[in-house]
Design a protein around this motif. Structure first.
Motif, short mmCIF file in Angstrom:
data_model
loop_
_atom_site.label_atom_id
_atom_site.label_comp_id
_atom_site.label_asym_id
_atom_site.label_seq_id
_atom_site.Cartn_x
_atom_site.Cartn_y
_atom_site.Cartn_z
N VAL A 44 -0.22 11.74 -4.07
CA VAL A 44 -1.55 11.79 -4.60
C VAL A 44 -1.78 12.42 -5.81
O VAL A 44 -1.26 13.39 -6.02
CB VAL A 44 -2.34 12.54 -3.50
N PHE A 45 -2.72 11.61 -6.50
CA PHE A 45 -3.04 12.06 -8.03
C PHE A 45 -4.29 12.29 -8.32
O PHE A 45 -5.08 11.42 -7.93
CB PHE A 45 -2.33 10.95 -8.98
N PHE A 46 -4.61 13.28 -8.85
CA PHE A 46 -6.14 13.69 -9.51
C PHE A 46 -6.24 13.33 -10.96
O PHE A 46 -5.66 13.93 -11.66
CB PHE A 46 -6.46 15.16 -9.05
N PRO A 89 0.79 -1.33 0.03
CA PRO A 89 0.01 -0.04 -0.03
C PRO A 89 0.86 1.48 -0.14
O PRO A 89 0.55 2.39 -0.65
CB PRO A 89 -0.74 -0.17 1.34
N GLN A 90 2.01 1.35 0.77
CA GLN A 90 2.70 2.36 0.67
C GLN A 90 3.42 2.82 -0.59
O GLN A 90 3.82 3.84 -0.63
CB GLN A 90 3.86 2.41 1.85
N GLN A 91 3.42 1.86 -1.53
CA GLN A 91 3.97 2.36 -2.82
C GLN A 91 2.91 2.53 -3.91
O GLN A 91 3.04 2.48 -5.10
CB GLN A 91 4.86 1.05 -3.19
N VAL A 92 1.79 2.34 -3.41
CA VAL A 92 0.48 2.77 -4.62
C VAL A 92 0.37 4.18 -4.33
O VAL A 92 -0.17 4.96 -3.36
CB VAL A 92 -0.63 1.91 -3.91
N LEU A 140 5.10 4.10 -6.74
CA LEU A 140 5.37 5.45 -6.61
C LEU A 140 6.45 6.09 -7.15
O LEU A 140 6.64 7.06 -7.98
CB LEU A 140 5.15 5.90 -5.24
N ASN A 141 7.77 5.40 -6.67
CA ASN A 141 8.97 5.94 -7.18
C ASN A 141 9.31 5.80 -8.58
O ASN A 141 10.19 6.53 -9.57
CB ASN A 141 10.08 5.24 -6.50
#
Length: 544
Positions: free
Chosen positions: A461-463, A197-200, A479-480
């Protein structure tokens, strides 16, 4: 015995208050007022829900009904009688008291009793490949729930829910359902690619339903002002489910130019919810493919990017809607809601059975297998103080969270629901609006913008649009590595002017809407007629 429970409903926009069956009614037990020898209560109440009201006779004034009550002494079932207040009749089809003029069921004893097929038996009663109708007749299994009765008692069309349809989609099988084309999990909460989850990325989808026009264009320009960027350097995006009437297609064209996603919300937006729930394949084809044709033509969208559907009133059209979508190459639906739960649900494909109950939507979710994505609407938790308040039902559209009355409450709703997603499985957070609600109070708009800017201060966070969610799910990326995620780089930072600053304001009529002259704003040439359900191009009716 007096029962006091007031329920108020609004009738046809009139400021009338109707008192329902439970308000100021007299309830009489069967043993007080009815000759017990004249009625076989056990027979009457067999397989009948305890909350269903019905008549013992069509004689009388249509005010009195009964229900089965098994709370009697020694577990004996009795009949509890209810009488509508003076001036109101009881509608057995809608199960409520209403004004006399609105009740058309006084000649009916109760709701139609549907005969159910015999699907579960200890020993097979039909040859292999066949199933039993309610009357014992055996017919081919594939004839069940195909939209037309094949049993003499029509029972083959009466057990067609997601759980009961004999030809329903199978339960999720992760060995068969693999990305990029298929995604499912047993309870719907699994993260694609099994990423930690921390990488999502926490994706947030802002969507709007309805016409795009002068009433809301300023709102959209305020929220998506071109200055707000996701952590990958690209502008934030929204998804617009566009309905046809009163839409300014030059504005839709410009939203598309700027990289927002345009999807369809139907052509007519008929206000009869049953029209959608019970719609035929051809109804859904005319409404959704017709709406797409109009948008493509008059907003000049030629890249095949209109791939999403949302049903008006979120009244899903069952298998017929999804068969049409597959045939017409619609990629996703965004109408099915999932009840508020501890962990939200990720979008899924409908090759396999949906992983949650068919909540709302008039219970007409698709039961069969379809090559379509479902961008499920997770209900929002609308409690003011989630640590203290008792539980409340969730709400799917932000504007249906009726307890939100101030900007401060709205802000708390946004942050609490963000944390629910962010701190669990990071399923996309859907914020679904009608523009009129955001415009009803200036503080709502300000609070949303404040929330967006606060979220963009983070790096995870992405919209994004609905399509961008699917693109990430098809190719789950940590994410990275997201800065170089090519699918999110398209139309990354759009500048420049609209295609036309002075669109044609075409005053048009159609035989389908007699007496109405409607303006169609478009950068394209004006059509001959106002486009509508039988003539979506506006070229005129084809002569038969």
């Amino acid at each position: 015995m007096a029962v006091s429970m007031a329920r108020v409903i609004k009738l046809f926009g009139l400021l009338c208050l109707v008192v329902t069956i439970a308000a100021e009614v007299r309830v009489k037990r069967q043993d007080e007022d009815t000759d017990p020898d004249s009625i076989n209560v056990e027979e009457l109440c067999k397989d009948r829900p305890g909350d269903e009201y019905f008549r013992l006779s069509t004689d009388g004034d249509c005010r009195e009904v009964v229900r089965c009550d098994d709370a009697g002494e020694n577990g004996i079932t009795r009949l509890a009688t209810v009488r509508c207040p003076t001036g109101l009749y009881f509608d057995v089809l809608r199960q409520t008291c209403d004004w006399k003029t609105n009740v058309k069921s006084c000649d009916q004893l109760g709701k139609p009793r549907k005969v159910l097929p015999i699907l579960k038996t200890d020993e097979p009663i039909c040859p292999e490949g066949k199933l039993s109708c309610g009357n014992g007749e055996c017919i081919d299994k594939e004839l069940f729930c195909n939209g037309k009765p094949d049993c003499k008692d029509e029972s083959d069309e009466n057990a067609c829910t997601v759980e009961l349809d004999p030809n329903r989609a199978p339960d999720c099988d992760p060995t068969q359902c693999v990305l990029p084309d298929c995604f499912c999990s047993a309870d719907g909460t699994r993260i694609p690619g099994n990423i930690e989850p921390q990488q999502v990325p926490q994706m947030i989808t802002i969507t709007f339903n309805g016409a795009v026009n002068v009433d809301n264009i300023d709102l959209y320009e305020d929220i998506f002002n071109g200055q707000r960027q996701n952590p990958n350097g690209c502008q934030i995006r929204g998804t617009y489910f566009v309905s046809h009437k009163y839409t300014n297609y030059s504005a839709v064209q410009d939203l598309h130019r700027k990289g927002h996603e345009i999807s369809v919300f139907s052509l007519t937006h008929k206000d009869d919810p049953n029209y959608w729930t019970q719609g035929t394949y051809d109804d859904w084809l005319a409404e959704m493919a017709g709406a797409r044709l109009i948008v493509e033509r008059f907003a000049n969208i030629t890249d095949g990017s209109i791939i999403g559907v949302r049903a008006p009133y979120l009244r899903v059209g069952g298998n017929k809607q999804f068969e049409m979508m597959a045939d017409q190459f619609f990629v996703y639906d965004a109408s099915i809601t999932a009840s508020l739960g501890r962990v939200p649900i990720w979008p899924y494909t409908l090759y396999f059975r949906m992983p949650h109950k068919c909540n709302g939507n008039a219970h007409n979710c698709p039961s069969r297998s379809h090559p379509v994505w479902e961008m499920v609407m997770n209900e929002l938790d609308r409690r003011d103080d989630p640590t203290f308040d008792e539980s409340l039902p969730g709400c799917h559209m932000v504007d249906s969270c009726s307890n939100i009355q101030s900007g401060e409450q709205f802000g708390r709703l946004l942050r609490h629901n963000f944390n629910r997603h962010y701190n669990s499985n990071r399923a996309p957070l859907g914020l679904h609006f009608h523009a009129s609600w955001l415009k009803s109070k200036k503080e709502y708009r300000e609070e949303l913008i404040k929330f967006i800017e606060e979220m963009l201060g983070r790096n995870d966070v992405f919209f994004v649009t609905m399509l961008q969610v699917i693109q990430w799910m098809q190719n789950p990326t940590e994410l990275n590595a997201l800065r170089d995620f090519q699918e999110w780089k398209e139309k990354c930072d759009v500048k420049g002017q609209p295609y036309c600053s002075l669109p044609n304001a075409c005053p048009l009529t159609t035989r389908e809407l007699p007496g109405e002259t409607l303006r169609l704003f478009t950068c394209m040439e004006c059509p001959n007629n106002y486009p509508w359900i039988l003539d979506p191009t506006g070229d005129g009716f084809s002569k038969k």
